[in-house]
Design a protein around this motif. Sequence first.
Motif, short mmCIF file in Angstrom:
data_model
loop_
_atom_site.label_atom_id
_atom_site.label_comp_id
_atom_site.label_asym_id
_atom_site.label_seq_id
_atom_site.Cartn_x
_atom_site.Cartn_y
_atom_site.Cartn_z
N VAL A 160 0.62 -1.35 0.35
CA VAL A 160 0.09 0.05 -0.02
C VAL A 160 1.09 1.95 0.34
O VAL A 160 1.94 1.48 0.36
N VAL A 161 0.20 1.99 -0.30
CA VAL A 161 1.15 3.54 -0.83
C VAL A 161 1.00 4.52 0.62
O VAL A 161 0.25 3.80 1.67
N ALA A 162 2.22 4.78 0.98
CA ALA A 162 2.51 6.13 2.09
C ALA A 162 2.54 7.14 1.24
O ALA A 162 3.40 7.49 0.37
N PRO A 163 2.53 7.82 1.95
CA PRO A 163 2.64 9.44 1.55
C PRO A 163 4.63 9.98 1.74
O PRO A 163 5.03 9.38 2.93
N ASP A 164 4.68 10.49 0.37
CA ASP A 164 5.74 11.59 -0.01
C ASP A 164 7.14 9.65 -0.28
O ASP A 164 7.84 9.31 -0.03
N MET A 165 6.02 8.84 -0.60
CA MET A 165 6.87 7.67 -0.97
C MET A 165 7.49 8.05 -2.20
O MET A 165 7.37 7.96 -3.67
N TYR A 166 9.01 7.72 -1.76
CA TYR A 166 9.60 7.33 -3.83
C TYR A 166 9.92 6.14 -4.76
O TYR A 166 10.28 4.97 -3.47
N LEU A 167 9.13 5.78 -5.43
CA LEU A 167 9.17 4.34 -5.66
C LEU A 167 9.32 3.72 -7.52
O LEU A 167 10.05 5.34 -8.44
N ALA A 168 10.28 3.08 -7.51
CA ALA A 168 10.85 2.98 -8.94
C ALA A 168 10.32 1.64 -8.86
O ALA A 168 10.79 1.12 -8.48
N GLN A 169 9.60 0.67 -10.24
CA GLN A 169 9.33 -0.72 -10.49
C GLN A 169 10.67 -1.49 -11.42
O GLN A 169 11.29 0.02 -11.61
N ILE A 170 11.53 -2.30 -10.74
CA ILE A 170 12.33 -3.65 -11.14
C ILE A 170 11.40 -4.18 -12.07
O ILE A 170 10.65 -5.33 -12.27
N PRO A 171 11.58 -3.96 -13.85
CA PRO A 171 10.62 -4.71 -15.23
C PRO A 171 11.90 -6.18 -14.54
O PRO A 171 10.99 -7.29 -15.27
N PHE A 172 12.78 -6.46 -14.04
CA PHE A 172 12.98 -7.87 -14.27
C PHE A 172 14.83 -7.55 -14.00
O PHE A 172 15.42 -6.49 -13.78
N VAL A 173 14.84 -8.81 -12.81
CA VAL A 173 16.31 -9.16 -13.05
C VAL A 173 17.65 -9.69 -13.30
O VAL A 173 16.47 -10.62 -12.93
N PRO A 174 18.58 -9.54 -13.89
CA PRO A 174 19.13 -10.40 -14.62
C PRO A 174 19.81 -11.07 -14.07
O PRO A 174 20.26 -11.04 -12.66
N ALA A 175 19.52 -13.13 -14.31
CA ALA A 175 20.91 -13.55 -13.31
C ALA A 175 21.22 -14.67 -14.85
O ALA A 175 20.19 -15.58 -15.19
N ASN A 176 21.64 -15.21 -14.00
CA ASN A 176 22.88 -16.30 -14.97
C ASN A 176 21.27 -17.31 -14.53
O ASN A 176 21.51 -18.43 -13.82
N LYS A 177 20.35 -17.84 -15.93
CA LYS A 177 19.36 -19.25 -15.24
C LYS A 177 20.40 -20.71 -15.87
O LYS A 177 20.49 -20.50 -16.97
N ALA A 178 20.75 -21.82 -14.99
CA ALA A 178 21.85 -22.94 -15.85
C ALA A 178 20.92 -23.66 -16.46
O ALA A 178 19.40 -23.45 -15.92
N ILE A 179 21.27 -24.35 -17.64
CA ILE A 179 20.85 -25.12 -18.16
C ILE A 179 21.24 -26.74 -17.74
O ILE A 179 22.39 -26.77 -17.42
N TYR A 180 20.23 -27.73 -17.79
CA TYR A 180 21.33 -28.21 -16.58
C TYR A 180 19.66 -30.15 -17.25
O TYR A 180 18.27 -29.50 -17.13
N ASP A 181 20.25 -31.16 -17.07
CA ASP A 181 19.32 -32.14 -17.36
C ASP A 181 18.83 -32.72 -15.71
O ASP A 181 19.66 -33.68 -15.12
N ILE A 182 18.35 -32.61 -14.79
CA ILE A 182 17.20 -32.63 -13.22
C ILE A 182 17.89 -34.93 -13.29
O ILE A 182 17.89 -34.64 -12.44
N GLU A 183 18.02 -34.94 -14.78
CA GLU A 183 17.54 -36.34 -14.51
C GLU A 183 19.38 -37.19 -14.55
O GLU A 183 19.64 -38.56 -14.36
N LYS A 184 20.39 -36.10 -15.12
CA LYS A 184 21.57 -36.22 -14.63
C LYS A 184 22.02 -35.51 -13.49
O LYS A 184 23.49 -35.95 -13.28
#
Length: 253
Positions: free
Chosen positions: A78-102
């Motif tokens: 919920v908003v509050a008086p004099d709140m300064y805000l900015a949205q973060i559309p996406f957090v870049p992170a290296n998503k590893a590729i793996y085979d769960i069965e291995k």
Amino acid sequence: MAGKKQATGNGAKMIPIYIMGKKYEVPETLTILTAMEYAGYRHIRGCGCRGGICGACATVYRLSGEYGLKFGLACQTVVAPDMYLAQIPFVPANKAIYDIEKLTPDINSIGRVYPDLYRCLACNTCSKACPMGISVMDYVQALLKGDIAGCARLSHSCTMCGICALRCPAELQQFHMAMLARRLYGRYLQPRARHLEKRVKQIKEGKFDPMMDEIMSLNNHELKQRYARREWEPESYENPDWRPEETKYLVLD
């Protein structure tokens, strides 16, 4: 400052907030997400489920008179008086590729896929930043001990917003590690659902094929009629002896 999303409400007190540095007057009852829309912003991305589940609306804000940055989901805060805000559309992170069965459900798999795990400083900055109140540091420490089930349990409510990774001084990608732990738990450690295995076996044996053929042969009007006439299964505490009136579709064995 987290709270449930509320309707605009006629007569609500107007308060000033700052969205990316620009001042707007918005009703004090709104969440950040609805306040931005009230101010004229149109969300194409970064709005997601609007129910506090998907983590797509991560937001950073600072309250008047406070020095520390705060984090929250825009749909839940919920908003509050004099709140300064900015949205973060996406957090870049290296998503590893793996085979769960291995992979095996142990620290070796986690460490091999995400070796940055060993850089954890145990500073707890990640936990303080989590908008879901998850003890992120605790599940990272569980991983370091090889406790895959513990990490899966502690991280169960993670929305994958990635704010923990943004604040981490050791630059870990905690949320991706936790996802891997939950996958390993589900694949190797979670007790098997015997009833589900039985149902899958029945499907493979074709026991439901006649029903599917019957459904597929119906037109839209007939489908809507079937949907309108469907039986509702009550909660078990309401009627523990309930049985459907139509039983020809039951496949028990």
